[in-house]
Design a protein around this motif. Structure first.
Motif, mmCIF file in Angstrom:
data_model
loop_
_atom_site.group_PDB
_atom_site.id
_atom_site.type_symbol
_atom_site.label_atom_id
_atom_site.label_comp_id
_atom_site.label_asym_id
_atom_site.label_seq_id
_atom_site.Cartn_x
_atom_site.Cartn_y
_atom_site.Cartn_z
ATOM 1 N N ASN A 241 0.831 -1.191 0.000
ATOM 2 C CA ASN A 241 0.000 0.000 0.000
ATOM 3 C C ASN A 241 0.869 1.245 0.000
ATOM 4 O O ASN A 241 1.813 1.335 0.777
ATOM 5 C CB ASN A 241 -0.896 0.006 1.243
ATOM 6 C CG ASN A 241 -1.962 1.079 1.123
ATOM 7 O OD1 ASN A 241 -1.682 2.228 1.367
ATOM 8 N ND2 ASN A 241 -3.160 0.664 0.748
ATOM 9 N N ILE A 265 -2.711 -0.662 8.507
ATOM 10 C CA ILE A 265 -2.057 0.021 7.386
ATOM 11 C C ILE A 265 -0.584 0.257 7.679
ATOM 12 O O ILE A 265 0.288 -0.108 6.892
ATOM 13 C CB ILE A 265 -2.761 1.364 7.081
ATOM 14 C CG1 ILE A 265 -4.213 1.107 6.674
ATOM 15 C CG2 ILE A 265 -2.022 2.125 5.975
ATOM 16 C CD1 ILE A 265 -5.032 2.371 6.468
ATOM 17 N N TYR A 282 -8.561 1.350 12.624
ATOM 18 C CA TYR A 282 -7.327 1.863 12.036
ATOM 19 C C TYR A 282 -6.829 3.054 12.851
ATOM 20 O O TYR A 282 -7.586 3.662 13.614
ATOM 21 C CB TYR A 282 -7.554 2.335 10.588
ATOM 22 C CG TYR A 282 -8.069 1.270 9.655
ATOM 23 C CD1 TYR A 282 -7.192 0.456 8.941
ATOM 24 C CD2 TYR A 282 -9.441 1.093 9.455
ATOM 25 C CE1 TYR A 282 -7.668 -0.517 8.061
ATOM 26 C CE2 TYR A 282 -9.921 0.128 8.587
ATOM 27 C CZ TYR A 282 -9.039 -0.683 7.894
ATOM 28 O OH TYR A 282 -9.505 -1.640 7.037
ATOM 29 N N TRP A 290 -6.166 7.651 3.581
ATOM 30 C CA TRP A 290 -6.780 6.718 2.613
ATOM 31 C C TRP A 290 -8.077 7.291 2.056
ATOM 32 O O TRP A 290 -8.307 7.283 0.841
ATOM 33 C CB TRP A 290 -7.016 5.390 3.322
ATOM 34 C CG TRP A 290 -7.831 4.362 2.575
ATOM 35 C CD1 TRP A 290 -9.158 4.139 2.694
ATOM 36 C CD2 TRP A 290 -7.366 3.423 1.595
ATOM 37 N NE1 TRP A 290 -9.565 3.124 1.878
ATOM 38 C CE2 TRP A 290 -8.476 2.657 1.171
ATOM 39 C CE3 TRP A 290 -6.112 3.159 1.041
ATOM 40 C CZ2 TRP A 290 -8.374 1.642 0.229
ATOM 41 C CZ3 TRP A 290 -6.005 2.137 0.113
ATOM 42 C CH2 TRP A 290 -7.132 1.396 -0.295
ATOM 43 N N HIS A 295 -10.505 7.032 -1.818
ATOM 44 C CA HIS A 295 -10.977 5.657 -1.650
ATOM 45 C C HIS A 295 -12.282 5.642 -0.851
ATOM 46 O O HIS A 295 -12.421 6.365 0.138
ATOM 47 C CB HIS A 295 -9.927 4.825 -0.930
ATOM 48 C CG HIS A 295 -8.629 4.715 -1.668
ATOM 49 N ND1 HIS A 295 -8.477 3.957 -2.800
ATOM 50 C CD2 HIS A 295 -7.414 5.289 -1.425
ATOM 51 C CE1 HIS A 295 -7.237 4.045 -3.238
ATOM 52 N NE2 HIS A 295 -6.572 4.863 -2.418
ATOM 53 N N PRO A 299 -9.925 -0.732 3.698
ATOM 54 C CA PRO A 299 -8.681 -1.345 3.210
ATOM 55 C C PRO A 299 -8.573 -2.836 3.473
ATOM 56 O O PRO A 299 -8.019 -3.573 2.652
ATOM 57 C CB PRO A 299 -7.598 -0.572 3.987
ATOM 58 C CG PRO A 299 -8.225 0.737 4.320
ATOM 59 C CD PRO A 299 -9.667 0.428 4.565
ATOM 60 N N GLN A 302 -12.169 -4.562 1.821
ATOM 61 C CA GLN A 302 -12.456 -4.081 0.464
ATOM 62 C C GLN A 302 -13.947 -3.818 0.226
ATOM 63 O O GLN A 302 -14.379 -3.634 -0.909
ATOM 64 C CB GLN A 302 -11.947 -5.085 -0.586
ATOM 65 C CG GLN A 302 -10.437 -5.316 -0.537
ATOM 66 C CD GLN A 302 -9.642 -4.033 -0.770
ATOM 67 O OE1 GLN A 302 -9.915 -3.300 -1.710
ATOM 68 N NE2 GLN A 302 -8.686 -3.757 0.096
#
Length: 639
Positions: A241, A265, A282, A290, A295, A299, A302
């Motif tokens: 990433n 992440i 996160y 992100w 986005h 992450p 998905q």
């Protein structure tokens, strides 16, 4: 006719078994009350056996051989609860509860068959045996109160289907069973293996392994067992990433950071964990980057995010803070300050919007959402005064009061405990009472789970610190409910009830209510040193003895011998309170002074005059004066 040598050898064996049982302790939470009661009752056999040594001849040793079998069974059962797997004991709770009932019934049967007339027992020991017999009869058929939340959480953690798993259940389970660190879980694994050897033909192996796995998922690393297990998929994702830092080539330093404390992440320790719509957590800065990059997906999963709101994960941040503190790691502060210019550990108080978001969830039609939100608020209110101020100012008190009537046990427990934590801040006490919390709290005290009842009692104590609230609480059904908890609660529940009753009874108008609610008999039972509540019980009796109805009720019990013994051998505080009660009784009825003299109260009272606290010396002097006056009056009558 049995030989004396053989009998004495058997008695020595029985005494040895009792000593081994006495050396056990620290029993598993799931059976602590049963273990403590059984061990305490068995201890009452020691004087019987000590005096039985002197018996010259017996027709049969059979009853004592039966007693030996019972003591072996009791020792095995208590040993299992002392060193067995905590998880195994809960899963086998019904069978273990049945074993306690069997041992109790067998012990009662053996006591029925002992040849007391041949043992030449003293009157005191006979009375002790009769007391033991009565306790065993009452204990038959009584099951220990089950912590339903503990059972539910264990069941959730044993399910192989991830849809049935609740991380908060694992966190609560780890907290209640004291299985928070890797070394504790490692020891539990060993105990589980040993306990499973006893479960011949059982099918608990897979379930226990599943629970241990779930506990590892929320465990905190410690110095004994540095451990980290990073999911390969997460590593791969982080390495490819663009937001992820370059993978580190250096080895992870001790203490190892638990996987769940790392941002998926960045793979770094999270300082400001937030939850996205899919439920994944996160580090705020990384997930925000992100999202800012355009986005709209999570992450990890998905999945498309239905909204982009980031909800602070206060529970996880609290665990991270605790882990950092335990391991001597300074957690970098976030930007922003709280009231008074001091940086806030959780920044919850500085982020009123976040607190209001949690409060909004309390009104959610989804029970799971309510449960998580109120649990987070409970934790926030526990951690700092800033959080208590913020939650109250944001309107949290009425919402929490509304949840006290929830049919969900855990929501009710969290709500009453959150109010308890809020009440620690004195200005919140008035707001809680004015919002109409007393009667709902009393209802929880009357009919909630044991944990909810305990915390409801603690909340009433906290609120009763304010003198006006003593009157308000006394006008409800709180005092009878507290007396019931004092009578039937867990050790912790009894202490919470006693503390609240002591504080409420400071107000004169509540003393008669406590007496009429039947508080004196359970207080007398708690004067037993084995109950561990002599201080609390005696302090309440000293307050009640200042009221006429209290003096009468206390005088109707077999109080004087206990008071004299406490004056003779109690702690300084207990001697003082025991003297206060004895003085109040003696001033009310001279017959109590006669009884005290029959138990040789003069000597310990004289010692108290010399060595007691100033209050104790005054009380003891007055008692001795009353005794002397009463003796003179008797002599005058005889002349």
């Amino acid at each position: 006719m049995a030989g004396q040598g053989e009998f004495q050898e058997l008695v020595e064996t029985l005494i040895g078994l009792l000593n081994e049982i006495s050396s056990l302790g620290d029993y598993a939470r799931s059976h602590r009350k049963e273990c403590t009661n059984l061990a305490r009752r068995l201890k009452l056999l020691a004087p019987l056996l000590e005096e039985a040594r002197e018996a010259s001849s017996l027709d049969s040793l059979s009853p004592f051989h039966d007693l030996k079998l019972v003591l072996h069974s009791a020792k095995d059962l208590l040993s299992l609860c002392h060193k067995g797997s905590k998880i195994f004991l809960i899963m086998k709770r019904e069978g273990i509860a049945s074993s306690f009932q069997s041992v109790t019934a067998d012990l009662e049967h053996v006591l029925d068959s002992l040849p007391y007339n041949s043992l030449n027992l003293s009157e005191e020991v006979r009375e002790q045996v009769e007391l033991l017999h009565a306790q065993l009869k009452r204990a038959k058929g009584k099951a220990e109160v089950i912590d339903t939340e503990l059972i539910e959480d264990l069941m959730r953690c044993s399910m192989s289907d991830e849809r049935d798993y609740d991380r908060m259940a694992a966190e609560r389970l780890a907290d209640k069973l004291h299985l928070k660190t890797w070394s504790e879980i490692k020891e539990e694994e060993f105990r589980a293996q040993e306990s499973l050897k006893l479960d011949k033909g059982g099918d608990l192996d897979a379930a226990i392994k599943m629970v241990l796995g779930r506990l590892k998922g929320v465990a905190i690393s410690d110095a004994d067992e540095p451990y980290v297990s990073i999911d390969k998929a997460r590593v791969d994702f982080a390495m490819r990433n663009p937001l992820s830092p370059s993978p580190r080539s250096d080895k992870l330093s001790n203490p190892a950071i638990p996987e769940d404390f790392r941002c998926p992440i960045s793979l770094e320790l999270m300082k400001d964990p937030v939850i996205v719509a899919t439920g994944q957590t996160y580090e705020r800065s990384y997930i925000q980057k992100w999202l800012d990059a355009g986005h709209k997906t999570c992450p990890i999963t998905q999945q498309t995010l239905p909204h982009l709101v980031l909800t602070p994960n206060y529970v996880l941040r609290s665990l991270i803070c605790q882990w950092c503190e335990t391991n001597g790691i300074e957690l970098p502060k976030k930007v922003g300050t709280s009231r008074g210019g001091h940086s806030s550990d959780l920044e919850a108080c500085g982020d009123r919007v976040a607190v209001e978001a949690l409060l909004q969830k309390l009104s959610s039609p989804q029970v799971d959402v309510q449960r998580i939100a109120v649990a987070d608020l409970r934790l926030l209110a526990k951690r700092s005064i800033d959080n208590r101020i913020c939650i109250a100012e944001a309107g949290g008190v009425p919402l929490l009061i509304g949840l006290l009537s929830s049919t969900d046990t855990r929501i009710q427990e969290h709500a009453v405990t959150a109010l308890l934590n809020l009440s620690i801040h004195d200005p919140n006490k008035a707001q809680i009472v004015q919002a109409g919390a007393i009667n709902p709290i009393v209802e929880v005290l009357k009919s909630g789970s044991m944990e909810a009842r305990e915390n409801a009692a603690a909340t009433l104590f906290s609120l009763s610190v304010v003198d006006d609230n003593k009157v308000t609480i006394g006008q409800t059904a709180a005092i009878p409910a507290l007396v019931n908890l004092l009578r039937e609660g867990t050790p912790r529940g009894k202490k919470d009830a006693a503390t609240a009753l002591f504080n409420l009874s400071i107000y004169q108008g509540n003393k008669a209510k406590a007496v009429r609610a039947g508080v004196v008999p359970p207080l007398m039972e708690l004067l037993d040193p084995n109950a561990g509540m002599v201080d609390e019980a005696l302090a309440i009796l000293a307050i009640l003895a200042t009221h006429q109805e209290g003096r009468v009720a206390i005088g109707q019990e077999s109080t004087i011998p206990l008071l004299v013994e406490l004056i003779r051998s109690g702690s300084a505080r207990n001697k003082e309170n025991a003297a206060a009660v004895l003085l109040a009784l003696g001033q009310n009825d001279a017959a109590h002074l006669v009884t005290a003299q029959q138990y040789d109260a003069g000597v310990p009272l004289a010692e108290l005059v010399q060595n007691g606290t100033s209050r104790a010396r005054r009380k003891a002097s007055l008692i001795l004066e009353l005794m002397h006056k009463q003796q003179q009056e008797q002599l005058n009558k005889q002349q």
